[in-house]
Write a protein that holds these residues in place. Sequence first.
Motif, PDB file in Angstrom:
ATOM      1  N   MET A  40       1.167  -3.095 -11.746  1.00 24.05           N
ATOM      2  CA  MET A  40       0.732  -1.723 -12.029  1.00 24.05           C
ATOM      3  C   MET A  40      -0.546  -1.738 -12.865  1.00 24.05           C
ATOM      4  N   LEU A  87       2.444   1.728  -3.414  1.00 25.19           N
ATOM      5  CA  LEU A  87       1.433   2.088  -4.410  1.00 25.19           C
ATOM      6  C   LEU A  87       1.016   3.549  -4.262  1.00 25.19           C
ATOM      7  N   ASN A  88       0.828   3.993  -3.023  1.00 29.58           N
ATOM      8  CA  ASN A  88       0.452   5.395  -2.783  1.00 29.58           C
ATOM      9  C   ASN A  88       1.537   6.349  -3.278  1.00 29.58           C
ATOM     10  N   TRP A 119      -1.958   2.989 -16.368  1.00 30.52           N
ATOM     11  CA  TRP A 119      -0.877   2.789 -15.404  1.00 30.52           C
ATOM     12  C   TRP A 119       0.459   3.357 -15.856  1.00 30.52           C
ATOM     13  N   GLN A 168      -3.457  -2.848 -10.558  1.00 32.25           N
ATOM     14  CA  GLN A 168      -3.876  -1.973  -9.464  1.00 32.25           C
ATOM     15  C   GLN A 168      -4.100  -0.518  -9.869  1.00 32.25           C
ATOM     16  N   CYS A 169      -3.576  -0.128 -11.031  1.00 27.95           N
ATOM     17  CA  CYS A 169      -3.705   1.281 -11.445  1.00 27.95           C
ATOM     18  C   CYS A 169      -4.570   1.454 -12.686  1.00 27.95           C
ATOM     19  N   GLU A 227       0.814  -1.224   0.000  1.00 25.51           N
ATOM     20  CA  GLU A 227       0.000   0.000   0.000  1.00 25.51           C
ATOM     21  C   GLU A 227       0.846   1.273   0.000  1.00 25.51           C
ATOM     22  N   LYS A 265       1.549   6.884 -14.743  1.00 23.38           N
ATOM     23  CA  LYS A 265       2.083   7.072 -13.391  1.00 23.38           C
ATOM     24  C   LYS A 265       3.607   6.997 -13.373  1.00 23.38           C
ATOM     25  N   LEU A 313       3.694   5.775  -5.695  1.00 24.51           N
ATOM     26  CA  LEU A 313       3.643   5.768  -7.161  1.00 24.51           C
ATOM     27  C   LEU A 313       2.476   6.594  -7.686  1.00 24.51           C
ATOM     28  N   MET A 314       1.320   6.439  -7.089  1.00 25.61           N
ATOM     29  CA  MET A 314       0.114   7.125  -7.543  1.00 25.61           C
ATOM     30  C   MET A 314       0.197   8.639  -7.335  1.00 25.61           C
ATOM     31  N   ASN A 315       0.949   9.054  -6.306  1.00 27.58           N
ATOM     32  CA  ASN A 315       1.013  10.475  -5.953  1.00 27.58           C
ATOM     33  C   ASN A 315       2.313  11.151  -6.370  1.00 27.58           C
TER      34      ASN A 315
END
Length: 199
Positions: free
Chosen positions: A142, A116-117, A150, A145-146, A113, A153, A119-121
């Motif tokens: 990726m 992932l956060n 993806w 989940q994205c 988590e 990102k 990477l997303m932000n």
Amino acid sequence: FSSSNGVKAVQNRLSLNGNSLGSRPRGLKIAAVGRKTAKSLENLGVCPDFIPPQFIAESLIENFPVPGLGLRILLPRVQSGGRSLLLEAFSKGGANVVEVPAYESRCPDEIPEGTLNALMNGRVDAIAFTSGKTVIHTAKLMRKQCGIQWKEKLLRVKIISIGPQTTKSCKKHLQRVSEEAEPHDLQGLVDACVKAMKR
């Protein structure tokens, strides 16, 4: 040995019978691809007989110190996803090669988590890949989940590869690579990261 994982797997197997790589027969020679692999052997009291100048399988083949004809060679390797280059090259040279699936690496169920956060932000500056398999797993997770966007990102993320085969995987699955390590080991990977970030 082409990886420290192979060294550990063979040592663990030998230990079940009360043996070890350190007590191998005197005539048995050991080659190691890369400093990390050599270090794993040295930690067991084994000094590799040959380390190729570049830390890739191709360099082992090109610089192997004796002709392959008649040699009996054991190649411990990853169970799936690895290359058969060494097997093919030594067999072609007349060696009797036994290739053994010694260990397996698997794709986790998901990206942690916190990672992932980040990477997303946009809080990841670089991803350093140590094998083609990790590239494939990263792309798979990726995508899972994205979603279909993806790759967006990763647009601002530097993609660093440890060597030629990992670079091929980066180009195939991520469509780019920012820097490749030279030499193809962990210190080279660190240096490549620094070089990419300075650019």
